[in-house]
Design a protein around this motif. Structure first.
Motif, PDB file in Angstrom:
ATOM      1  N   THR A  53       0.832  -1.204   0.000  1.00 52.56           N
ATOM      2  CA  THR A  53       0.000   0.000   0.000  1.00 52.56           C
ATOM      3  C   THR A  53       0.866   1.254   0.000  1.00 52.56           C
ATOM      4  O   THR A  53       0.597   2.222  -0.728  1.00 52.56           O
ATOM      5  N   GLY A  54       1.931   1.242   0.805  1.00 51.27           N
ATOM      6  CA  GLY A  54       2.828   2.395   0.834  1.00 51.27           C
ATOM      7  C   GLY A  54       3.481   2.651  -0.509  1.00 51.27           C
ATOM      8  O   GLY A  54       3.626   3.813  -0.930  1.00 51.27           O
ATOM      9  N   VAL A  55       3.879   1.582  -1.197  1.00 47.53           N
ATOM     10  CA  VAL A  55       4.471   1.744  -2.527  1.00 47.53           C
ATOM     11  C   VAL A  55       3.457   2.358  -3.485  1.00 47.53           C
ATOM     12  O   VAL A  55       3.790   3.250  -4.279  1.00 47.53           O
ATOM     13  N   ALA A  56       2.194   1.896  -3.422  1.00 48.24           N
ATOM     14  CA  ALA A  56       1.156   2.450  -4.295  1.00 48.24           C
ATOM     15  C   ALA A  56       1.002   3.953  -4.069  1.00 48.24           C
ATOM     16  O   ALA A  56       0.936   4.745  -5.025  1.00 48.24           O
ATOM     17  N   LEU A  57       0.961   4.374  -2.801  1.00 46.47           N
ATOM     18  CA  LEU A  57       0.784   5.799  -2.510  1.00 46.47           C
ATOM     19  C   LEU A  57       2.011   6.598  -2.939  1.00 46.47           C
ATOM     20  O   LEU A  57       1.881   7.711  -3.475  1.00 46.47           O
ATOM     21  N   MET A  58       3.193   6.037  -2.758  1.00 43.84           N
ATOM     22  CA  MET A  58       4.407   6.770  -3.142  1.00 43.84           C
ATOM     23  C   MET A  58       4.552   6.879  -4.658  1.00 43.84           C
ATOM     24  O   MET A  58       5.196   7.815  -5.152  1.00 43.84           O
ATOM     25  N   GLN A  59       3.965   5.965  -5.418  1.00 46.11           N
ATOM     26  CA  GLN A  59       3.924   6.150  -6.872  1.00 46.11           C
ATOM     27  C   GLN A  59       3.175   7.433  -7.216  1.00 46.11           C
ATOM     28  O   GLN A  59       3.594   8.208  -8.088  1.00 46.11           O
ATOM     29  N   LEU A  60       2.093   7.686  -6.526  1.00 49.14           N
ATOM     30  CA  LEU A  60       1.296   8.887  -6.780  1.00 49.14           C
ATOM     31  C   LEU A  60       2.012  10.136  -6.285  1.00 49.14           C
ATOM     32  O   LEU A  60       1.881  11.213  -6.874  1.00 49.14           O
ATOM     33  N   TRP A  61       2.801   9.995  -5.224  1.00 47.49           N
ATOM     34  CA  TRP A  61       3.636  11.118  -4.776  1.00 47.49           C
ATOM     35  C   TRP A  61       4.642  11.488  -5.860  1.00 47.49           C
ATOM     36  O   TRP A  61       4.853  12.679  -6.145  1.00 47.49           O
ATOM     37  N   GLU A  62       5.265  10.471  -6.478  1.00 52.81           N
ATOM     38  CA  GLU A  62       6.218  10.742  -7.553  1.00 52.81           C
ATOM     39  C   GLU A  62       5.573  11.505  -8.708  1.00 52.81           C
ATOM     40  O   GLU A  62       6.242  12.260  -9.409  1.00 52.81           O
ATOM     41  N   SER A 160      -1.870   1.348  13.585  1.00 54.31           N
ATOM     42  CA  SER A 160      -3.249   1.793  13.441  1.00 54.31           C
ATOM     43  C   SER A 160      -3.808   1.527  12.051  1.00 54.31           C
ATOM     44  O   SER A 160      -3.123   0.982  11.175  1.00 54.31           O
ATOM     45  N   ALA A 161      -5.027   1.966  11.869  1.00 56.08           N
ATOM     46  CA  ALA A 161      -5.693   1.886  10.571  1.00 56.08           C
ATOM     47  C   ALA A 161      -5.223   2.973   9.608  1.00 56.08           C
ATOM     48  O   ALA A 161      -5.853   3.198   8.576  1.00 56.08           O
ATOM     49  N   GLY A 162      -4.119   3.618   9.922  1.00 56.18           N
ATOM     50  CA  GLY A 162      -3.583   4.648   9.039  1.00 56.18           C
ATOM     51  C   GLY A 162      -3.273   4.137   7.645  1.00 56.18           C
ATOM     52  O   GLY A 162      -3.359   4.883   6.660  1.00 56.18           O
ATOM     53  N   VAL A 163      -2.911   2.850   7.525  1.00 57.14           N
ATOM     54  CA  VAL A 163      -2.595   2.316   6.193  1.00 57.14           C
ATOM     55  C   VAL A 163      -3.870   2.141   5.371  1.00 57.14           C
ATOM     56  O   VAL A 163      -3.838   2.226   4.142  1.00 57.14           O
ATOM     57  N   ASP A 164      -4.992   1.955   6.025  1.00 51.10           N
ATOM     58  CA  ASP A 164      -6.266   1.935   5.309  1.00 51.10           C
ATOM     59  C   ASP A 164      -6.645   3.338   4.845  1.00 51.10           C
ATOM     60  O   ASP A 164      -7.264   3.506   3.792  1.00 51.10           O
ATOM     61  N   MET A 238      -8.863  -3.781   2.386  1.00 51.07           N
ATOM     62  CA  MET A 238      -8.034  -3.061   3.339  1.00 51.07           C
ATOM     63  C   MET A 238      -6.673  -2.716   2.753  1.00 51.07           C
ATOM     64  O   MET A 238      -6.115  -3.489   1.980  1.00 51.07           O
ATOM     65  N   GLY A 239      -6.149  -1.564   3.163  1.00 50.71           N
ATOM     66  CA  GLY A 239      -4.775  -1.229   2.818  1.00 50.71           C
ATOM     67  C   GLY A 239      -3.787  -1.871   3.763  1.00 50.71           C
ATOM     68  O   GLY A 239      -2.620  -2.062   3.426  1.00 50.71           O
ATOM     69  N   GLY A 240      -4.256  -2.215   4.964  1.00 52.37           N
ATOM     70  CA  GLY A 240      -3.373  -2.754   5.985  1.00 52.37           C
ATOM     71  C   GLY A 240      -3.306  -4.251   6.044  1.00 52.37           C
ATOM     72  O   GLY A 240      -2.511  -4.810   6.806  1.00 52.37           O
ATOM     73  N   SER A 241      -4.117  -4.943   5.259  1.00 53.02           N
ATOM     74  CA  SER A 241      -4.162  -6.398   5.338  1.00 53.02           C
ATOM     75  C   SER A 241      -4.925  -6.933   4.141  1.00 53.02           C
ATOM     76  O   SER A 241      -5.528  -6.173   3.385  1.00 53.02           O
TER      77      SER A 241
END
Length: 375
Positions: A53-62, A160-164, A238-241
């Motif tokens: 999930t973090g990689v997916a979000l960082m693609q959008l940051w790029e 936490s559910a922050g990854v969701d 879920m983003g976290g699981s």
């Protein structure tokens, strides 16, 4: 591990210096069916979903879709209403000392909860059930701001559910359902063709069962209690699981990170972005006592959805590892790590609950040697 009765079955894959140097498996993925753990066994990785999930979000940051220090409520406006639980405040709620940033969400310093925190906010979480399988991520993001923060943003590390929340950000920023985005931009480019949240029912016969271990031996968890929304017609992704995959497919994800964002001429992230997410992002003023159980993972801190080792092992009891490594694990005792210093990535797969960190200690001893100093 199998012969001593600690797990029903397990496997490990080690990639080093550009090639596979070891694969080993033992025991059974399904005791009742006498089906062995094998390379095509599907496992539920639970929280090892988080780095994906973090990689997916960082693609959008790029792509310039957001800034790391942008306020979260710029993209998810409901979070402007969030409040901090404070016994001294009127009605025990007050505004946070500052806005939650997306960096906070990525490094678990937003103040969010997962429920079950032995905290007065648990009752609100339990009543709202933000992560109910019957909710969409959009509904989750409407409910989550109603759960008070445990702490002011940036002051504590709390799982936490922050990854969701990250997963919902992916949807809002990309305009695609979260799982569809990951399939299109991570799984398919990496050749992870059997990795999924909502998996086809014809894959079920290859899925490892999850077992607990007690005085009476192995107890198989009933499917309705251990099978996450996978294979089920439920709205939540879920983003976290929730990812189901094989050891080889998750290794492709790990190898991409080891190779600074690229695998087989396919670039997923820029090298600088991989370095950023695998760098300790925690303010040194956040003391160990304010980092929940994170210090038990080793001598280090936290990047974006991964633990980051910043010092070599300090004692013989600490898990072996190298300075600069980053990793995460999953509830049924799953583990992966990326070790740039030794040009190595490792995936350890088993399906044992509750989480058994002694397995991780021992598999790391086997890979590094008990006397490895970490540099």
């Amino acid at each position: 591990m199998v012969e001593s009765g600690r797990v029903a079955g397990a496997e490990v894959l080690v990639w080093k210096d550009g090639r596979e140097v070891h694969y080993g498996s033992a025991g059974l993925a399904d005791l009742e069916a006498k089906r062995p753990f094998a390379r095509d066994t599907l496992v539920q990785v639970f929280s090892m979903t988080k780095p994906v999930t973090g990689v997916a979000l960082m693609q959008l940051w790029e792509q310039g879709r957001f800034g790391l220090d942008d306020p979260l409520d710029r993209y998810l406006p409901r979070f402007a209403q969030v409040r901090v639980y404070d016994e001294a405040a009127p009605n025990k709620l007050r505004p946070p000392s500052r806005a939650i940033t997306i960096r906070d969400v990525l490094r678990q310093t937003a103040g969010f909860t997962y429920g079950g925190a032995n905290h007065p906010t648990d009752a609100i979480w339990n009543a709202l059930q933000p992560l109910s399988p019957d909710h969409t991520l959009a509904q989750f993001a409407e409910l989550m701001p109603k759960v008070p923060l445990l702490y002011d943003p940036g002051t504590h590390w709390h799982y936490s559910a922050g990854v969701d929340v990250q997963a919902r950000l992916v949807e809002v920023l990309s305009g695609q359902p979260f799982d569809q985005y990951v399939v299109e931009h991570i799984f398919r480019p990496l050749g992870m063709t059997q990795s999924c949240w909502k998996c086809s029912p014809d894959l079920l016969p290859r899925l490892a069962a999850i077992y607990s271990v007690g005085k009476g031996g192995f107890e198989r968890m009933p499917r309705e209690t251990w099978l996450e929304p996978n294979f089920a017609d439920k709205p939540m992704t879920m983003g976290g699981s929730g990812i189901v995959t094989t050891i080889d497919e998750y290794m492709r994800f790990a190898r991409m990170l080891l190779n600074q964002g690229e695998l087989d001429d396919t670039r997923i992230l820029q090298p600088a972005t991989v370095r950023l997410l695998s760098t300790d992002q925690l303010d040194p003023r956040i003391e160990d006592k304010d980092r929940l159980w994170l210090p038990s993972k080793g001598s280090g801190g936290f990047g974006f959805d991964v633990f980051v080792r910043t010092r070599p092992p300090q004692t013989a009891q600490e898990n072996r590892g190298a300075v600069g490594e980053f990793f995460w694990d999953g509830y049924p005792s799953m583990l992966f790590w990326v070790d740039p210093l030794n040009d190595m990535a490792v995936v350890f797969a088993t399906q044992k609950i509750p989480f058994d960190g002694t397995l991780h200690h021992d598999i790391r001893d086997a890979v590094y040697g008990a006397g490895y100093r970490g540099w």
